[in-house]
Write a protein that holds these residues in place. Structure first.
Motif, PDB file in Angstrom:
ATOM      1  N   LEU A  64       2.510 -23.776 -56.213  1.00  0.00           N
ATOM      2  CA  LEU A  64       2.040 -22.406 -56.451  1.00  0.00           C
ATOM      3  C   LEU A  64       2.845 -21.734 -57.562  1.00  0.00           C
ATOM      4  O   LEU A  64       4.070 -21.866 -57.615  1.00  0.00           O
ATOM      5  N   PRO A  65       2.194 -20.984 -58.448  1.00  0.00           N
ATOM      6  CA  PRO A  65       2.956 -20.154 -59.395  1.00  0.00           C
ATOM      7  C   PRO A  65       3.808 -19.143 -58.629  1.00  0.00           C
ATOM      8  O   PRO A  65       3.396 -18.641 -57.573  1.00  0.00           O
ATOM      9  N   ILE A  66       4.989 -18.868 -59.135  1.00  0.00           N
ATOM     10  CA  ILE A  66       5.910 -17.951 -58.462  1.00  0.00           C
ATOM     11  C   ILE A  66       5.256 -16.588 -58.237  1.00  0.00           C
ATOM     12  O   ILE A  66       5.416 -15.973 -57.184  1.00  0.00           O
ATOM     13  N   ARG A  67       4.518 -16.116 -59.237  1.00  0.00           N
ATOM     14  CA  ARG A  67       3.848 -14.818 -59.111  1.00  0.00           C
ATOM     15  C   ARG A  67       2.892 -14.806 -57.922  1.00  0.00           C
ATOM     16  O   ARG A  67       2.875 -13.859 -57.126  1.00  0.00           O
ATOM     17  N   LYS A  68       2.083 -15.845 -57.778  1.00  0.00           N
ATOM     18  CA  LYS A  68       1.135 -15.925 -56.664  1.00  0.00           C
ATOM     19  C   LYS A  68       1.870 -16.050 -55.327  1.00  0.00           C
ATOM     20  O   LYS A  68       1.474 -15.459 -54.323  1.00  0.00           O
ATOM     21  N   PHE A  69       2.939 -16.826 -55.317  1.00  0.00           N
ATOM     22  CA  PHE A  69       3.751 -16.988 -54.106  1.00  0.00           C
ATOM     23  C   PHE A  69       4.282 -15.637 -53.636  1.00  0.00           C
ATOM     24  O   PHE A  69       4.192 -15.290 -52.450  1.00  0.00           O
ATOM     25  N   ASN A  70       4.819 -14.847 -54.572  1.00  0.00           N
ATOM     26  CA  ASN A  70       5.344 -13.519 -54.221  1.00  0.00           C
ATOM     27  C   ASN A  70       4.235 -12.590 -53.729  1.00  0.00           C
ATOM     28  O   ASN A  70       4.426 -11.804 -52.793  1.00  0.00           O
ATOM     29  N   LYS A  71       3.066 -12.684 -54.378  1.00  0.00           N
ATOM     30  CA  LYS A  71       1.944 -11.838 -53.969  1.00  0.00           C
ATOM     31  C   LYS A  71       1.434 -12.232 -52.577  1.00  0.00           C
ATOM     32  O   LYS A  71       1.040 -11.360 -51.786  1.00  0.00           O
ATOM     33  N   ILE A  72       1.415 -13.524 -52.283  1.00  0.00           N
ATOM     34  CA  ILE A  72       1.000 -13.976 -50.949  1.00  0.00           C
ATOM     35  C   ILE A  72       1.943 -13.420 -49.890  1.00  0.00           C
ATOM     36  O   ILE A  72       1.506 -12.903 -48.855  1.00  0.00           O
ATOM     37  N   LEU A  73       3.250 -13.504 -50.144  1.00  0.00           N
ATOM     38  CA  LEU A  73       4.231 -12.962 -49.196  1.00  0.00           C
ATOM     39  C   LEU A  73       4.030 -11.467 -48.991  1.00  0.00           C
ATOM     40  O   LEU A  73       4.078 -10.965 -47.861  1.00  0.00           O
ATOM     41  N   LYS A 132       1.780  -6.922 -45.711  1.00  0.00           N
ATOM     42  CA  LYS A 132       0.917  -5.736 -45.748  1.00  0.00           C
ATOM     43  C   LYS A 132      -0.231  -5.858 -44.747  1.00  0.00           C
ATOM     44  O   LYS A 132      -0.593  -4.892 -44.063  1.00  0.00           O
ATOM     45  N   LYS A 133      -0.798  -7.066 -44.633  1.00  0.00           N
ATOM     46  CA  LYS A 133      -1.909  -7.287 -43.701  1.00  0.00           C
ATOM     47  C   LYS A 133      -1.429  -7.139 -42.256  1.00  0.00           C
ATOM     48  O   LYS A 133      -2.110  -6.535 -41.417  1.00  0.00           O
ATOM     49  N   GLN A 142      -2.817  -4.416 -39.577  1.00  0.00           N
ATOM     50  CA  GLN A 142      -3.430  -4.798 -38.303  1.00  0.00           C
ATOM     51  C   GLN A 142      -2.728  -4.130 -37.122  1.00  0.00           C
ATOM     52  O   GLN A 142      -3.378  -3.685 -36.170  1.00  0.00           O
ATOM     53  N   ILE A 143      -1.398  -4.058 -37.198  1.00  0.00           N
ATOM     54  CA  ILE A 143      -0.632  -3.412 -36.121  1.00  0.00           C
ATOM     55  C   ILE A 143      -0.994  -1.931 -36.032  1.00  0.00           C
ATOM     56  O   ILE A 143      -1.253  -1.390 -34.939  1.00  0.00           O
ATOM     57  N   MET A 144      -1.047  -1.262 -37.192  1.00  0.00           N
ATOM     58  CA  MET A 144      -1.334   0.171 -37.216  1.00  0.00           C
ATOM     59  C   MET A 144      -2.784   0.456 -36.803  1.00  0.00           C
ATOM     60  O   MET A 144      -3.045   1.419 -36.079  1.00  0.00           O
ATOM     61  N   LYS A 145      -3.717  -0.402 -37.237  1.00  0.00           N
ATOM     62  CA  LYS A 145      -5.114  -0.228 -36.861  1.00  0.00           C
ATOM     63  C   LYS A 145      -5.315  -0.409 -35.356  1.00  0.00           C
ATOM     64  O   LYS A 145      -6.048   0.352 -34.706  1.00  0.00           O
ATOM     65  N   THR A 146      -4.644  -1.428 -34.809  1.00  0.00           N
ATOM     66  CA  THR A 146      -4.732  -1.674 -33.361  1.00  0.00           C
ATOM     67  C   THR A 146      -4.193  -0.481 -32.584  1.00  0.00           C
ATOM     68  O   THR A 146      -4.784  -0.050 -31.594  1.00  0.00           O
ATOM     69  N   ALA A 147      -3.063   0.054 -33.052  1.00  0.00           N
ATOM     70  CA  ALA A 147      -2.467   1.213 -32.393  1.00  0.00           C
ATOM     71  C   ALA A 147      -3.386   2.425 -32.479  1.00  0.00           C
ATOM     72  O   ALA A 147      -3.564   3.176 -31.499  1.00  0.00           O
ATOM     73  N   GLU A 148      -4.012   2.620 -33.638  1.00  0.00           N
ATOM     74  CA  GLU A 148      -4.913   3.755 -33.837  1.00  0.00           C
ATOM     75  C   GLU A 148      -6.144   3.639 -32.933  1.00  0.00           C
ATOM     76  O   GLU A 148      -6.572   4.615 -32.306  1.00  0.00           O
ATOM     77  N   GLU A 182      -3.763   2.853 -45.070  1.00  0.00           N
ATOM     78  CA  GLU A 182      -4.123   2.181 -46.309  1.00  0.00           C
ATOM     79  C   GLU A 182      -4.544   0.737 -46.038  1.00  0.00           C
ATOM     80  O   GLU A 182      -3.869   0.005 -45.320  1.00  0.00           O
ATOM     81  N   ASP A 183      -5.684   0.345 -46.604  1.00  0.00           N
ATOM     82  CA  ASP A 183      -6.186  -1.012 -46.419  1.00  0.00           C
ATOM     83  C   ASP A 183      -5.207  -2.021 -47.030  1.00  0.00           C
ATOM     84  O   ASP A 183      -4.619  -1.764 -48.080  1.00  0.00           O
ATOM     85  N   TRP A 184      -5.043  -3.158 -46.374  1.00  0.00           N
ATOM     86  CA  TRP A 184      -4.070  -4.152 -46.827  1.00  0.00           C
ATOM     87  C   TRP A 184      -4.466  -4.807 -48.149  1.00  0.00           C
ATOM     88  O   TRP A 184      -3.649  -5.456 -48.802  1.00  0.00           O
ATOM     89  N   ARG A 185      -5.715  -4.617 -48.576  1.00  0.00           N
ATOM     90  CA  ARG A 185      -6.185  -5.231 -49.822  1.00  0.00           C
ATOM     91  C   ARG A 185      -6.036  -4.315 -51.036  1.00  0.00           C
ATOM     92  O   ARG A 185      -6.354  -4.709 -52.157  1.00  0.00           O
TER      93      ARG A 185
END
Length: 258
Positions: free
Chosen positions: A190-199, A204-205, A209-215, A227-230
């Protein structure tokens, strides 16, 4: 500056293609080179000495002056960084010595230069190459206009936070394997940039999900829409994670007074 550069090279950047600059092809690096890259790239972010003669000195001249004063590591790391990003070989072993080939640097008509093959480059070229390399690897390259003592404190705080929160590269790779369908061999490529973005998106996702479930449970109500994770992640100062916004400070201060 970095945002404009991203827009200029968007098609090449987003699909992990090399970015041309003058007579060079600058390649994005993969996770296999993650540790080497972060070791070598520090040569582009050295803090210049505080003496008067250094303050207005260009960064290229600073690197050359360091070399002439027997600090060979910054230039050596710069050459090794170029080897990675240009996919060329500029060093050769001669006994215990390491010599440069197809690479030189110095002064021409009292102006600093470095030369790759038969082509000359100046300080403006160095800055642009630096920006492209940072962009390809997902680094934020913004000069911080802050007091030197505060900057030193923030750098130490940032380093401590990174050690505490993220661990080492192996742990980050394991995080991606657990959270995605990637196999280890896939991650290494993986390119380092993509690796960092995946992390970043994994984190963020999960928070979303935790905040949406709580809401949705009805037991928690947030003052603003989650804020949407995307959503896009804007460019930030590299010190944002160790600085506190005024509103956050006011809230904490008022809560402590109660």
């Amino acid at each position: 500056m970095m945002k404009e550069l991203e827009q200029e090279y968007a098609n090449l950047l987003y699909f992990d293609k090399p970015i041309p600059y003058k007579n060079l092809e600058i390649y994005p690096l993969t996770v296999e080179n993650y540790l080497l890259f972060h070791n070598f790239v520090s040569c582009l972010f050295l803090e210049k000495k505080q003496q008067i003669e250094y303050i207005n000195m260009s960064y290229l001249k600073f690197l050359i002056e360091e070399f002439t004063h027997d600090n060979v590591i910054p230039i050596y790391h710069f050459v090794l960084l170029l080897e990675l990003c240009l996919k060329k070989k500029f060093t050769k072993q001669d006994g215990e010595k390491i010599l440069f080939k197809d690479f030189e640097f110095g002064y021409k008509e009292e102006k600093p230069y470095f030369k790759i093959g038969k082509f000359f480059y100046n300080n403006a070229d160095l800055e642009q190459i630096k920006n492209i390399i940072c962009l390809q690897q997902g680094l934020i390259n913004e000069e911080e206009q802050i007091d030197s003592e505060l900057k030193s404190f923030l750098e130490k705080s940032l380093k401590l936070q990174q050690i505490k929160n993220f661990g080492d590269l192996e742990d980050l790779i394991v995080c991606v394997t657990i959270s995605t369908n990637y196999k280890l061999d896939d991650i290494y490529k993986l390119p380092i940039r993509k690796f960092n973005k995946i992390l970043e998106r994994i984190d963020k996702k999960m928070n979303y999900q935790i905040m949406k479930t709580a809401e949705m449970s009805g037991m928690v109500k947030f003052n603003s829409e989650i804020e949407d994770w995307r959503t896009d992640t804007d460019y930030r100062s590299k010190y944002d994670s160790v600085l506190m916004k005024k509103e956050e400070f006011d809230n904490k201060f008022n809560n402590n007074k109660k």
